[in-house]
Design an enzyme around this catalytic site. Structure first.
Site, PDB file in Angstrom:
ATOM      1  N   GLY A 281       0.933  -1.320   0.068  1.00  0.00           N
ATOM      2  CA  GLY A 281      -0.005  -0.067   0.080  1.00  0.00           C
ATOM      3  C   GLY A 281       0.872   1.439   0.058  1.00  0.00           C
ATOM      4  O   GLY A 281       0.427   2.203  -0.651  1.00  0.00           O
ATOM      5  N   CYS A 282       1.781   1.151   0.737  1.00  0.00           N
ATOM      6  CA  CYS A 282       2.861   2.354   0.852  1.00  0.00           C
ATOM      7  C   CYS A 282       3.488   2.662  -0.303  1.00  0.00           C
ATOM      8  O   CYS A 282       3.740   3.693  -0.787  1.00  0.00           O
ATOM      9  CB  CYS A 282       3.467   2.334   2.146  1.00  0.00           C
ATOM     10  SG  CYS A 282       2.874   2.146   3.702  1.00  0.00           S
TER      11      CYS A 282
END
Length: 152
Positions: free
Chosen positions: A45-46
């Site tokens: 996600g990051c």
């Protein structure tokens, strides 16, 4: 206590990817600013979020805004992350979590995962958007739309 819409971005210092001290006073109050807190370098996600900010970075720059990403990863981790994904914007290391505390970005999911929160400040340093959400892609859309509204 968490920052709110209408608050001024506080003064802070932190190490950037060059290992140099970044001082917020050198940028806050001079141009629109997007500050995004994210959980960890090189997680799915990051990485998606960072690469999306990278892909939209010229749009932010064209609007006169700067983007700053902050996580509790080390400077060395940020260096590898920025190089691997060709991130052109500022990454700051918050290993002691003082910036998370200063902004009021708290852990989620039973305190296990650092929060993902994006702040947009106008050219005077006044916070006009706080977006707290797990969907990484939404952060870029919200931030860019808000900056566009600022300069229109």
């Amino acid at each position: 206590m968490a920052l709110k819409i209408g608050d001024i971005v506080p003064n802070f210092i932190a190490k950037d990817t060059k290992g140099e001290w970044f001082e917020s006073k050198n940028i806050v109050g001079r141009k629109p600013l997007v500050i995004y807190f994210y959980p960890k370098d090189n997680t799915p996600g990051c990485t998606t979020e960072a690469c999306s900010f990278r892909d939209a970075y010229e749009d932010f720059k064209d609007l006169g805004a700067e983007v700053i990403g902050i996580s509790s990863d080390s400077v060395k981790s940020h260096q590898k992350f920025a190089k691997k994904h060709q991130l052109p914007f500022i990454l700051l290391s918050d290993e002691d979590k003082k910036l998370r505390k200063l902004f009021g970005v708290y852990n989620r999911l039973l305190g296990l995962i650092p929060g993902r929160v994006t702040y947009v400040a106008d050219k005077n340093g006044v916070i006009i958007l706080i977006f707290d959400g797990l969907n990484a892609q939404k952060h870029i859309e919200k931030a860019l739309d808000t900056v566009k509204e600022l300069v229109s």
